[in-house]
Design a protein around this motif. Structure first.
Motif, PDB file in Angstrom:
ATOM      1  N   ASP A 161      19.677   4.521   4.684  1.00  0.00           N
ATOM      2  CA  ASP A 161      18.430   5.019   4.093  1.00  0.00           C
ATOM      3  C   ASP A 161      17.859   4.009   3.107  1.00  0.00           C
ATOM      4  O   ASP A 161      16.664   3.779   3.049  1.00  0.00           O
ATOM      5  N   GLN A 162      18.766   3.403   2.314  1.00  0.00           N
ATOM      6  CA  GLN A 162      18.306   2.427   1.322  1.00  0.00           C
ATOM      7  C   GLN A 162      17.600   1.251   1.992  1.00  0.00           C
ATOM      8  O   GLN A 162      16.563   0.781   1.530  1.00  0.00           O
ATOM      9  N   GLU A 163      18.168   0.807   3.117  1.00  0.00           N
ATOM     10  CA  GLU A 163      17.545  -0.319   3.820  1.00  0.00           C
ATOM     11  C   GLU A 163      16.186   0.074   4.394  1.00  0.00           C
ATOM     12  O   GLU A 163      15.230  -0.715   4.372  1.00  0.00           O
ATOM     13  N   VAL A 164      16.092   1.316   4.875  1.00  0.00           N
ATOM     14  CA  VAL A 164      14.808   1.775   5.429  1.00  0.00           C
ATOM     15  C   VAL A 164      13.772   1.868   4.313  1.00  0.00           C
ATOM     16  O   VAL A 164      12.640   1.384   4.456  1.00  0.00           O
ATOM     17  N   VAL A 165      14.170   2.444   3.175  1.00  0.00           N
ATOM     18  CA  VAL A 165      13.234   2.586   2.048  1.00  0.00           C
ATOM     19  C   VAL A 165      12.752   1.201   1.576  1.00  0.00           C
ATOM     20  O   VAL A 165      11.587   1.020   1.216  1.00  0.00           O
ATOM     21  N   SER A 166      13.628   0.219   1.646  1.00  0.00           N
ATOM     22  CA  SER A 166      13.256  -1.132   1.195  1.00  0.00           C
ATOM     23  C   SER A 166      12.187  -1.769   2.075  1.00  0.00           C
ATOM     24  O   SER A 166      11.578  -2.765   1.694  1.00  0.00           O
ATOM     25  N   GLN A 167      11.980  -1.225   3.249  1.00  0.00           N
ATOM     26  CA  GLN A 167      10.944  -1.794   4.122  1.00  0.00           C
ATOM     27  C   GLN A 167       9.550  -1.489   3.586  1.00  0.00           C
ATOM     28  O   GLN A 167       8.579  -2.164   3.930  1.00  0.00           O
ATOM     29  N   ILE A 168       9.441  -0.440   2.760  1.00  0.00           N
ATOM     30  CA  ILE A 168       8.102  -0.045   2.301  1.00  0.00           C
ATOM     31  C   ILE A 168       7.479  -1.132   1.417  1.00  0.00           C
ATOM     32  O   ILE A 168       6.405  -1.636   1.745  1.00  0.00           O
ATOM     33  N   PRO A 169       8.161  -1.563   0.330  1.00  0.00           N
ATOM     34  CA  PRO A 169       7.579  -2.693  -0.413  1.00  0.00           C
ATOM     35  C   PRO A 169       7.457  -3.959   0.428  1.00  0.00           C
ATOM     36  O   PRO A 169       6.537  -4.750   0.233  1.00  0.00           O
ATOM     37  N   THR A 170       8.383  -4.154   1.381  1.00  0.00           N
ATOM     38  CA  THR A 170       8.282  -5.349   2.235  1.00  0.00           C
ATOM     39  C   THR A 170       6.964  -5.344   2.998  1.00  0.00           C
ATOM     40  O   THR A 170       6.227  -6.330   3.023  1.00  0.00           O
ATOM     41  N   PHE A 171       6.666  -4.200   3.624  1.00  0.00           N
ATOM     42  CA  PHE A 171       5.432  -4.133   4.407  1.00  0.00           C
ATOM     43  C   PHE A 171       4.190  -4.161   3.525  1.00  0.00           C
ATOM     44  O   PHE A 171       3.172  -4.736   3.912  1.00  0.00           O
ATOM     45  N   LEU A 172       4.312  -3.572   2.349  1.00  0.00           N
ATOM     46  CA  LEU A 172       3.174  -3.642   1.420  1.00  0.00           C
ATOM     47  C   LEU A 172       2.915  -5.087   1.035  1.00  0.00           C
ATOM     48  O   LEU A 172       1.775  -5.562   1.058  1.00  0.00           O
ATOM     49  N   ALA A 173       3.980  -5.803   0.699  1.00  0.00           N
ATOM     50  CA  ALA A 173       3.822  -7.197   0.260  1.00  0.00           C
ATOM     51  C   ALA A 173       3.335  -8.064   1.409  1.00  0.00           C
ATOM     52  O   ALA A 173       2.467  -8.919   1.237  1.00  0.00           O
ATOM     53  N   ALA A 174       3.894  -7.830   2.603  1.00  0.00           N
ATOM     54  CA  ALA A 174       3.608  -8.737   3.721  1.00  0.00           C
ATOM     55  C   ALA A 174       2.286  -8.414   4.416  1.00  0.00           C
ATOM     56  O   ALA A 174       1.625  -9.309   4.930  1.00  0.00           O
ATOM     57  N   GLY A 175       1.908  -7.137   4.396  1.00  0.00           N
ATOM     58  CA  GLY A 175       0.799  -6.750   5.267  1.00  0.00           C
ATOM     59  C   GLY A 175      -0.505  -6.421   4.579  1.00  0.00           C
ATOM     60  O   GLY A 175      -1.488  -6.104   5.228  1.00  0.00           O
ATOM     61  N   HIS A 176      -0.541  -6.510   3.258  1.00  0.00           N
ATOM     62  CA  HIS A 176      -1.728  -6.066   2.547  1.00  0.00           C
ATOM     63  C   HIS A 176      -2.646  -7.237   2.217  1.00  0.00           C
ATOM     64  O   HIS A 176      -3.672  -7.451   2.861  1.00  0.00           O
ATOM     65  N   GLU A 177      -2.250  -8.074   1.250  1.00  0.00           N
ATOM     66  CA  GLU A 177      -3.164  -9.110   0.776  1.00  0.00           C
ATOM     67  C   GLU A 177      -3.273 -10.293   1.743  1.00  0.00           C
ATOM     68  O   GLU A 177      -4.214 -11.071   1.664  1.00  0.00           O
ATOM     69  N   THR A 178      -2.311 -10.419   2.646  1.00  0.00           N
ATOM     70  CA  THR A 178      -2.409 -11.481   3.650  1.00  0.00           C
ATOM     71  C   THR A 178      -3.646 -11.259   4.519  1.00  0.00           C
ATOM     72  O   THR A 178      -4.469 -12.151   4.695  1.00  0.00           O
ATOM     73  N   THR A 179      -3.768 -10.035   5.046  1.00  0.00           N
ATOM     74  CA  THR A 179      -4.882  -9.760   5.959  1.00  0.00           C
ATOM     75  C   THR A 179      -6.207  -9.719   5.214  1.00  0.00           C
ATOM     76  O   THR A 179      -7.227 -10.209   5.719  1.00  0.00           O
ATOM     77  N   SER A 180      -6.220  -9.157   3.984  1.00  0.00           N
ATOM     78  CA  SER A 180      -7.497  -9.122   3.256  1.00  0.00           C
ATOM     79  C   SER A 180      -7.939 -10.541   2.902  1.00  0.00           C
ATOM     80  O   SER A 180      -9.121 -10.868   2.980  1.00  0.00           O
ATOM     81  N   THR A 181      -6.983 -11.410   2.555  1.00  0.00           N
ATOM     82  CA  THR A 181      -7.361 -12.790   2.239  1.00  0.00           C
ATOM     83  C   THR A 181      -7.825 -13.521   3.494  1.00  0.00           C
ATOM     84  O   THR A 181      -8.802 -14.278   3.454  1.00  0.00           O
ATOM     85  N   GLY A 314       4.122  -9.153  11.897  1.00  0.00           N
ATOM     86  CA  GLY A 314       2.924  -8.307  11.857  1.00  0.00           C
ATOM     87  C   GLY A 314       1.685  -9.010  12.372  1.00  0.00           C
ATOM     88  O   GLY A 314       0.578  -8.558  12.144  1.00  0.00           O
ATOM     89  N   TYR A 315       1.860 -10.144  13.096  1.00  0.00           N
ATOM     90  CA  TYR A 315       0.656 -10.929  13.407  1.00  0.00           C
ATOM     91  C   TYR A 315      -0.285 -10.224  14.387  1.00  0.00           C
ATOM     92  O   TYR A 315      -1.493 -10.305  14.239  1.00  0.00           O
ATOM     93  N   ARG A 316       0.274  -9.482  15.342  1.00  0.00           N
ATOM     94  CA  ARG A 316      -0.629  -8.791  16.285  1.00  0.00           C
ATOM     95  C   ARG A 316      -1.419  -7.721  15.541  1.00  0.00           C
ATOM     96  O   ARG A 316      -2.597  -7.506  15.765  1.00  0.00           O
ATOM     97  N   PHE A 317      -0.723  -7.048  14.655  1.00  0.00           N
ATOM     98  CA  PHE A 317      -1.316  -6.012  13.801  1.00  0.00           C
ATOM     99  C   PHE A 317      -2.484  -6.617  13.014  1.00  0.00           C
ATOM    100  O   PHE A 317      -3.603  -6.120  13.047  1.00  0.00           O
ATOM    101  N   SER A 318      -2.228  -7.744  12.345  1.00  0.00           N
ATOM    102  CA  SER A 318      -3.275  -8.279  11.466  1.00  0.00           C
ATOM    103  C   SER A 318      -4.425  -8.881  12.260  1.00  0.00           C
ATOM    104  O   SER A 318      -5.572  -8.839  11.812  1.00  0.00           O
ATOM    105  N   LEU A 319      -4.146  -9.412  13.452  1.00  0.00           N
ATOM    106  CA  LEU A 319      -5.246  -9.993  14.242  1.00  0.00           C
ATOM    107  C   LEU A 319      -6.228  -8.906  14.662  1.00  0.00           C
ATOM    108  O   LEU A 319      -7.446  -9.082  14.561  1.00  0.00           O
ATOM    109  N   VAL A 320      -5.709  -7.765  15.097  1.00  0.00           N
ATOM    110  CA  VAL A 320      -6.615  -6.682  15.516  1.00  0.00           C
ATOM    111  C   VAL A 320      -7.331  -6.103  14.296  1.00  0.00           C
ATOM    112  O   VAL A 320      -8.520  -5.773  14.355  1.00  0.00           O
ATOM    113  N   GLU A 321      -6.606  -6.017  13.179  1.00  0.00           N
ATOM    114  CA  GLU A 321      -7.241  -5.507  11.959  1.00  0.00           C
ATOM    115  C   GLU A 321      -8.391  -6.429  11.526  1.00  0.00           C
ATOM    116  O   GLU A 321      -9.489  -5.970  11.192  1.00  0.00           O
TER     117      GLU A 321
END
Ligand code: HEM
Length: 376
Positions: A161-181, A314-321
């Protein structure tokens, strides 16, 4: 997930239309901060079925985002301590957390993460009982939990569970400002090249709906070229760190002369992309130069999403976004610089973003003059 990207792009479009009405003549919008709000909403919803409502309420209104920002402060006055700790192992004794606020932020993140995990687990149980195919809202967390529950994976490969929960900040960090920038730089490039912007708009207006599917977005060749060219010239993540475990030769962007006076040239921009390598020219993607195929990137003959086993997942995700955003925004608005081009500089702290040389204290921003396009 395309419907989330399109829905949020339309919400951003409508917010900008309202903003323009409020401002009446001026029409200047800081596209960076708005795009950041949009991609935060998207990663929340598509990542773990969480509503940040950043477009509606502002980023700072949300508890999880505040906690996240405290830990990964993205303004220009960041603490050097994490950097020192990462660079010099002998300095690991420095306190990792900057202050009590940071500890508090971690606790908030942990609590919300656990809540999201419990909610996802529950929804998975109830849906699974009814019918697997009725599972709507396939966010990344649900997909991860489903994969983790598969009966045919060995026990030691299952995530705690701890490892799964840790994915949340990972995805926030990796998938948020990268695509907006990435999208901010695309708008920068299009403001700098109005003829490219017009050509792109004409292509986008050939689609008769405001709600394109992923296939429709991917069927637009010039949109694809604009996204590629923008990510080639303005990579949101311009550098990374690796520790070598054995001696090797690293391909460099500039030729260098070794101790014996021999010149080594690797992956020199101009050699691959031609004399105009530093120009924004989407047309180059009509025929990719032969040398580019040697670039060992996971996508698009470039290292924007890196390559190898730790490449961006997440590159396919961000390209479509990015495509959904450009589709909606370029069809509706015309973009020009709101300040002299020379005033726009670049700062780089993991992600490289624009700022105004005349107002560095205001932090990262890209003000553009935004005008409604008159449609025939
Ligand atoms: C234009 C947008 C994006 C760019 C330029 C980008 C770039 C990168 C780069 C360069 C890395 C490798 C970092 C390193 O190892 O040093 C990376 C890793 C990663 N990216 Fe992205 N990314 C983008 C969007 C996204 C999105 C939208 C997601 C999630 C939905 C995402 C998820 C990840 C994850 C989880 C990793 C870590 C992979 C691993 O270490 O195994 N990225 N990204």
């Amino acid at each position: 997930m395309t419907d989330i990207f399109v829905e949020k792009s339309i919400e951003l479009r409508d917010a900008w239309e309202a903003e323009l009405q409020k401002q009446q003549t001026e029409g200047s919008i800081d596209v960076l901060s708005w795009l950041s709000r949009m991609t935060l909403d998207v990663i929340g919803q598509a990542g773990f079925n969480y509503q940040f409502n950043a477009l509606a309420d502002g980023e700072e209104e949300n508890e999880l985002n505040r906690a996240f920002s405290t830990i990964f402060s993205s303004n220009m006055t960041f603490s050097v301590i994490p950097l020192l700790r990462a660079t010099f192992p002998s300095l690991r004794w420095l306190p990792a957390d900057r202050d009590a606020g940071s500890k508090q932020a971690r606790a908030t993140m942990e609590r919300i993460g656990r809540e999201l995990l419990d909610k996802s687990k529950k929804s998975l149980q109830t849906v699974e009982k009814v019918d697997k195919s009725t599972l709507k809202g396939r966010d990344i967390l649900i997909l991860l939990l489903r994969a983790n529950m598969a009966t045919d994976i060995p026990e030691h490969q299952r995530m705690s569970d701890q490892e799964v929960v840790s994915q949340i900040p990972t995805f926030l960090a990796a998938g948020h400002e990268t695509t907006s920038t990435g999208t901010t730089w695309a708008l920068y490039a299009l403001s700098k090249s109005p003829e490219v912007q017009t050509k792109l708009r004409n292509e986008l207006l050939s689609i008769s709906t405001d709600n394109p599917t992923m296939d429709e977005l991917n069927s637009l060749p010039y949109l694809d070229s604009v996204v590629r060219e923008s990510l080639r010239l303005y990579a949101p993540v311009p550098f990374t760190q690796r520790l070598s475990v054995k001696e090797d030769v690293i391909p460099l962007s500039q030729p260098f002369t070794d101790k014996k006076g021999k010149v080594h040239e690797y992956l020199e921009d101009k050699k691959i992309w031609g004399e105009d390598s530093l120009e924004f020219r989407p047309e180059r993607w009509e025929s990719v130069p032969e040398g580019a195929s040697a670039v060992p990137g996971v996508w698009g003959n470039m290292l924007t999403f890196l390559g190898g086993p730790r490449a961006c997942i997440g590159y396919r995700f961000s390209l479509v976004e990015m495509k959904a955003l450009l589709f909606t925004l370029i069809r509706t608005f015309d973009f020009r610089f709101a300040v002299p081009l020379e005033d726009i500089g670049i700062t780089s702290w993991i992600v490289q973003r624009p700022f105004l040389r005349s107002k560095p204290e205001a932090g990262n921003q890209l003000p553009l003059k935004v005008k409604l396009v008159q449609r025939a």
